[in-house]
Design a protein around this motif. Structure first.
Motif, PDB file in Angstrom:
ATOM      1  N   GLU A  96       0.870  -1.182   0.000  1.00 21.67           N
ATOM      2  CA  GLU A  96       0.000   0.000   0.000  1.00 21.67           C
ATOM      3  C   GLU A  96       0.900   1.223   0.000  1.00 21.67           C
ATOM      4  O   GLU A  96       1.674   1.432   0.945  1.00 21.67           O
ATOM      5  CB  GLU A  96      -0.920  -0.013   1.221  1.00 21.67           C
ATOM      6  CG  GLU A  96      -1.919  -1.167   1.209  1.00 21.67           C
ATOM      7  CD  GLU A  96      -2.852  -1.136   2.405  1.00 21.67           C
ATOM      8  OE1 GLU A  96      -2.653  -0.260   3.283  1.00 21.67           O
ATOM      9  OE2 GLU A  96      -3.761  -1.980   2.466  1.00 21.67           O
ATOM     10  N   LEU A  97       0.817   2.028  -1.068  1.00 24.98           N
ATOM     11  CA  LEU A  97       1.709   3.159  -1.262  1.00 24.98           C
ATOM     12  C   LEU A  97       0.944   4.466  -1.129  1.00 24.98           C
ATOM     13  O   LEU A  97       0.024   4.740  -1.903  1.00 24.98           O
ATOM     14  CB  LEU A  97       2.365   3.068  -2.643  1.00 24.98           C
ATOM     15  CG  LEU A  97       3.391   4.133  -2.988  1.00 24.98           C
ATOM     16  CD1 LEU A  97       4.597   4.052  -2.050  1.00 24.98           C
ATOM     17  CD2 LEU A  97       3.849   3.974  -4.442  1.00 24.98           C
ATOM     18  N   GLU A  98       1.320   5.269  -0.129  1.00 22.69           N
ATOM     19  CA  GLU A  98       0.667   6.565   0.082  1.00 22.69           C
ATOM     20  C   GLU A  98       1.279   7.587  -0.870  1.00 22.69           C
ATOM     21  O   GLU A  98       2.491   7.817  -0.868  1.00 22.69           O
ATOM     22  CB  GLU A  98       0.847   7.024   1.531  1.00 22.69           C
ATOM     23  CG  GLU A  98       0.142   8.334   1.826  1.00 22.69           C
ATOM     24  CD  GLU A  98       0.292   8.756   3.272  1.00 22.69           C
ATOM     25  OE1 GLU A  98       0.506   9.961   3.519  1.00 22.69           O
ATOM     26  OE2 GLU A  98       0.209   7.873   4.158  1.00 22.69           O
ATOM     27  N   LEU A 158      11.261   6.852  -7.709  1.00 21.20           N
ATOM     28  CA  LEU A 158      11.060   7.702  -6.540  1.00 21.20           C
ATOM     29  C   LEU A 158      11.217   6.851  -5.285  1.00 21.20           C
ATOM     30  O   LEU A 158      10.813   5.687  -5.243  1.00 21.20           O
ATOM     31  CB  LEU A 158       9.678   8.353  -6.554  1.00 21.20           C
ATOM     32  CG  LEU A 158       9.433   9.404  -7.635  1.00 21.20           C
ATOM     33  CD1 LEU A 158       7.989   9.899  -7.567  1.00 21.20           C
ATOM     34  CD2 LEU A 158      10.405  10.575  -7.498  1.00 21.20           C
ATOM     35  N   LEU A 159      11.792   7.460  -4.256  1.00 23.45           N
ATOM     36  CA  LEU A 159      11.979   6.771  -2.989  1.00 23.45           C
ATOM     37  C   LEU A 159      10.658   6.659  -2.248  1.00 23.45           C
ATOM     38  O   LEU A 159       9.839   7.582  -2.259  1.00 23.45           O
ATOM     39  CB  LEU A 159      12.977   7.548  -2.120  1.00 23.45           C
ATOM     40  CG  LEU A 159      13.197   7.042  -0.695  1.00 23.45           C
ATOM     41  CD1 LEU A 159      13.925   5.703  -0.721  1.00 23.45           C
ATOM     42  CD2 LEU A 159      14.003   8.061   0.114  1.00 23.45           C
ATOM     43  N   ALA A 160      10.450   5.521  -1.621  1.00 24.49           N
ATOM     44  CA  ALA A 160       9.310   5.333  -0.724  1.00 24.49           C
ATOM     45  C   ALA A 160       9.850   4.885   0.624  1.00 24.49           C
ATOM     46  O   ALA A 160      10.664   3.960   0.700  1.00 24.49           O
ATOM     47  CB  ALA A 160       8.335   4.300  -1.282  1.00 24.49           C
ATOM     48  N   MET A 161       9.417   5.548   1.689  1.00 29.13           N
ATOM     49  CA  MET A 161       9.885   5.241   3.037  1.00 29.13           C
ATOM     50  C   MET A 161       8.808   4.450   3.779  1.00 29.13           C
ATOM     51  O   MET A 161       7.604   4.702   3.621  1.00 29.13           O
ATOM     52  CB  MET A 161      10.192   6.527   3.806  1.00 29.13           C
ATOM     53  CG  MET A 161      11.217   7.426   3.133  1.00 29.13           C
ATOM     54  SD  MET A 161      12.897   6.788   3.234  1.00 29.13           S
ATOM     55  CE  MET A 161      13.249   7.083   4.968  1.00 29.13           C
ATOM     56  N   ARG A 181       5.338   5.386   2.170  1.00 28.92           N
ATOM     57  CA  ARG A 181       4.931   6.729   1.746  1.00 28.92           C
ATOM     58  C   ARG A 181       5.907   7.214   0.684  1.00 28.92           C
ATOM     59  O   ARG A 181       7.117   7.194   0.887  1.00 28.92           O
ATOM     60  CB  ARG A 181       4.917   7.693   2.941  1.00 28.92           C
ATOM     61  CG  ARG A 181       4.541   9.138   2.569  1.00 28.92           C
ATOM     62  CD  ARG A 181       4.516  10.031   3.796  1.00 28.92           C
ATOM     63  NE  ARG A 181       3.451   9.633   4.704  1.00 28.92           N
ATOM     64  CZ  ARG A 181       3.655   9.142   5.924  1.00 28.92           C
ATOM     65  NH1 ARG A 181       4.887   8.965   6.364  1.00 28.92           N
ATOM     66  NH2 ARG A 181       2.637   8.818   6.707  1.00 28.92           N
ATOM     67  N   LEU A 182       5.395   7.678  -0.439  1.00 27.31           N
ATOM     68  CA  LEU A 182       6.223   8.158  -1.537  1.00 27.31           C
ATOM     69  C   LEU A 182       6.895   9.479  -1.141  1.00 27.31           C
ATOM     70  O   LEU A 182       6.270  10.355  -0.537  1.00 27.31           O
ATOM     71  CB  LEU A 182       5.362   8.368  -2.781  1.00 27.31           C
ATOM     72  CG  LEU A 182       6.067   8.343  -4.127  1.00 27.31           C
ATOM     73  CD1 LEU A 182       6.704   6.986  -4.373  1.00 27.31           C
ATOM     74  CD2 LEU A 182       5.069   8.670  -5.231  1.00 27.31           C
TER      75      LEU A 182
END
Length: 646
Positions: A96-98, A158-161, A181-182
């Motif tokens: 799940e990517l915010e 893009l980095l996702a944390m 989270r993107l």
């Protein structure tokens, strides 16, 4: 204390207070048994923690994992995210990517960076995600692992944390849900320090905490860009992506390199550059077939700039140096080791005009030290019950400044009538000088001065068993989140450490270990107060020792522009922490500090009222000092807002 000692202390504190992030290499492993006290690594640098992934609470587990068996429910009662026994051979999950607008994407395609853990041993790995789902065979990196930890991700470059700590027990054939989270690319605004004009031809190189120049071969992240510069965080090392902090070196055409610490999860920051120039170093007279260091120093400001290993005569160009006095030295040994200098040259650098320096290496100074054939004889008390003995030797002081080391094992020790076992080692044509000897299986070290051929004898001390109790000095109870290690104290010329692990007993705060008779230093790392050290004397037989962990008080300092951390992470940025006169103060009382997450931690011996003064930060306006009250055992969070220069 000399500069090298300060560097060693800062490195030690940084290691003791940080999490080790495993490198991106798929075959790189970390073994907690070899790390400093309860700390995770070398490197790791962000946040005081054991080298293990945080385990989610049972409440968070219910949100993230579908638990289908009574076995898993029982495990949840113990506070860990538990998963049922596998019914297949694959680890499955979804992502799940915010996104920027707060919406959640469940169909993202990209990559996850994860750690597989087997006890305290970690293995980094990459997991491919397609349409929001992933499937990973329980083999390869995952073979034998008991936990999986999410670190970060890469989606559309893009980095996702990770939104929170996400750690799941294995084995599992249940669906895992990883939430990220993107993070938008970091925006670096690069200006002329005098005019504020945006600059072109911007290069960004990977930095190090103790270098102010990237050297002859910069590792570039960005090249030839125009300000403002968009920096994709996915191009950074994995441990920096996970930690959220990075050290960069920034320059532009005609300007000098500037070290910059960045909060890569933030929106961006400002950096101002001053004009720079080039140094051309001609080295002649180099010894044949030998590599020496070419080190460059500035006589003002940062001091040490960079060093490179070179071989043979040649010309070396370093661009992007600030105006002022610059010296180049050819030396044996790294800059922080009191190296032997064979030649040097100094000059005044003016921006826009190359500075020519000629370093002539003194051939006589490069002559080899005498070499000897010698035997090392080590008598070990039978109580150690060792059938073989390993010894490592390191030459730490040679007449010529040369370096050497060796590692030998003897498995044919002879029993002696005196209750000793004798191990023998033969060395041929080895350099003379002061040798540091370490015996890992005994946790003991010694030293010899080799100045002739022949026999050198060493008698190892007897073992002693230590039952250690660690208590909180304030409460008398066993503190939580504690790690214990020890090393035998060696009074010779080397200050290296020999760490040994300890056995934690069933009772909280109770530990057992065997150490050589004599002086030892016990180091304790507590998650809520950092690192502490105390010396004890070990006697033959069994003894009980009590370690009273003192309270830790001080500040955790951050300089912020909005919510973005902009305080530098290089060692030259040292705020001033002083006790106020009305509280008995008479000057600077704070140490150099060490990083805890994005904050600089600075400790004080006693509570009281203090003034905090921060040095100017590149690209930002100066700020006034702030005052803070520090209570016993309290770490006060001090956030100072700064504004970009106009």
């Amino acid at each position: 204390m000399n500069r090298a000692a300060w560097i060693f202390l800062l490195l030690l504190l940084a290691i003791s207070a940080c999490v080790v992030w495993i490198s991106t290499s798929g075959d790189h492993q970390v073994d907690s048994a070899s790390k400093p006290p309860a700390a995770p690594s070398e490197q790791a640098r962000e946040g005081p923690s054991e080298l293990s992934a945080p385990v989610s609470s049972s409440e968070a587990a219910e949100e993230r994992v579908s638990v289908e068996t009574a076995t898993a429910e029982a495990a949840e009662a113990d506070g860990a995210t538990a998963l049922a026994e596998p019914v297949g051979t694959a680890l499955r999950g979804r992502v799940e990517l915010e996104l920027d607008d707060g919406s959640i994407s469940t169909t993202a395609t990209g990559r996850l960076d994860v750690n597989f853990w087997t006890g305290n041993r970690g293995q980094s790995s990459e997991v491919e995600v397609a349409d929001g789902a992933f499937e990973l065979p329980l083999g390869g990196d995952a073979a034998g692992a008991d936990r999986i930890e999410l670190r970060s991700g890469n989606f559309d470059e893009l980095l996702a944390m990770a939104i929170e700590d996400q750690d799941y027990q294995l084995p599992a054939d249940r669906e895992l849900v990883f939430r990220l989270r993107l993070v938008q690319p970091f925006l670096l605004e690069v200006r002329d320090a005098a005019t504020g004009v945006p600059l072109a031809g911007v290069d960004i190189a990977e930095g190090e905490e103790y270098r102010s120049h990237p050297g002859l071969r910069p590792r570039l992240i960005v090249q030839g860009a125009v300000s403002p510069v968009r920096v994709p965080q996915v191009d950074l090392p994995a441990w920096e992506r996970a930690a959220g902090r990075s050290n960069w070196l920034v320059r532009a055409d005609g300007y000098a390199w500037e070290p910059v610490g960045v909060d890569i999860a933030g929106a961006g920051r400002v950096v101002e550059l001053v004009p720079g120039g080039e140094v051309v170093v001609d080295v002649t007279g180099m010894p044949a077939q030998e590599r020496l260091y070419l080190a460059v120093y500035a006589d003002t400001g940062a001091g040490f700039l960079t060093e490179e290993l070179i071989r043979g005569d040649g010309r070396h160009r370093l661009s992007g140096l600030k105006a002022g006095s610059v010296s180049a030295r050819v030396q044996r040994g790294e800059w922080f080791t009191s190296p032997r200098v064979f030649g040097s040259a100094q000059g005044q650098l003016v921006p826009g005009m190359p500075l020519q320096l000629e370093v002539i290496v003194d051939a006589a100074a490069g002559e080899e030290a005498p070499r000897f054939d010698f035997a090392l004889q080590v008598d070990v008390p039978a109580a150690w019950a060792r059938s073989e003995l390993r010894v490592s030797g390191e030459l730490i002081d040679s007449p010529s400044g040369e370096e050497s080391d060796w590692d030998l094992t003897s498995s044919d020790g002879d029993e002696l009538n005196s209750g000793l076992r004798r191990f023998s080692f033969e060395l041929e044509q080895e350099l003379g000088g002061d040798w540091f000897l370490e015996f890992p299986s005994l946790g003991w070290r010694s030293g010899i001065v080799v100045d002739h051929s022949g026999l050198y004898s060493i008698h190892a001390p007897e073992p002693g068993t230590v039952l250690l109790e660690v208590v909180d000095e304030l409460t008398g109870a066993a503190p939580e989140g504690v790690g214990v290690s020890w090393y035998s104290v060696y009074t010779g010329p080397s200050d290296g450490w020999s760490h040994e692990s300890t056995e934690a007993l069933d009772e909280p705060g109770q530990y057992r270990f065997v150490a050589p008779v004599g002086e030892i230093a016990i180091s304790v790392f507590a998650a809520d107060r950092g690192f502490d050290l105390e010396h004890f004397t070990v006697v033959p037989g069994e003894q009980r020792l009590e370690y009273r962990l003192p309270p830790r008080q001080g500040i955790r300092l951050r300089a912020l522009h909005g919510e973005v951390v902009v305080n530098p992470t290089d060692w030259s940025w040292i705020p001033k922490l002083e006790r106020l006169p009305d509280d008995g103060g008479d000057g600077d009382v704070g140490g150099a500090g060490y990083m805890e997450g994005a904050a600089l931690a600075m400790l004080v011996d006693e509570p009281g009222r203090f003034r905090v003064t921060i040095p100017d930060i590149n690209g930002y306006k100066p700020v006034e000092p702030v005052e803070v009250q520090i209570a016993l055992g309290e770490m006060v969070d001090v956030d100072i807002q700064v504004e970009p220069k106009d």
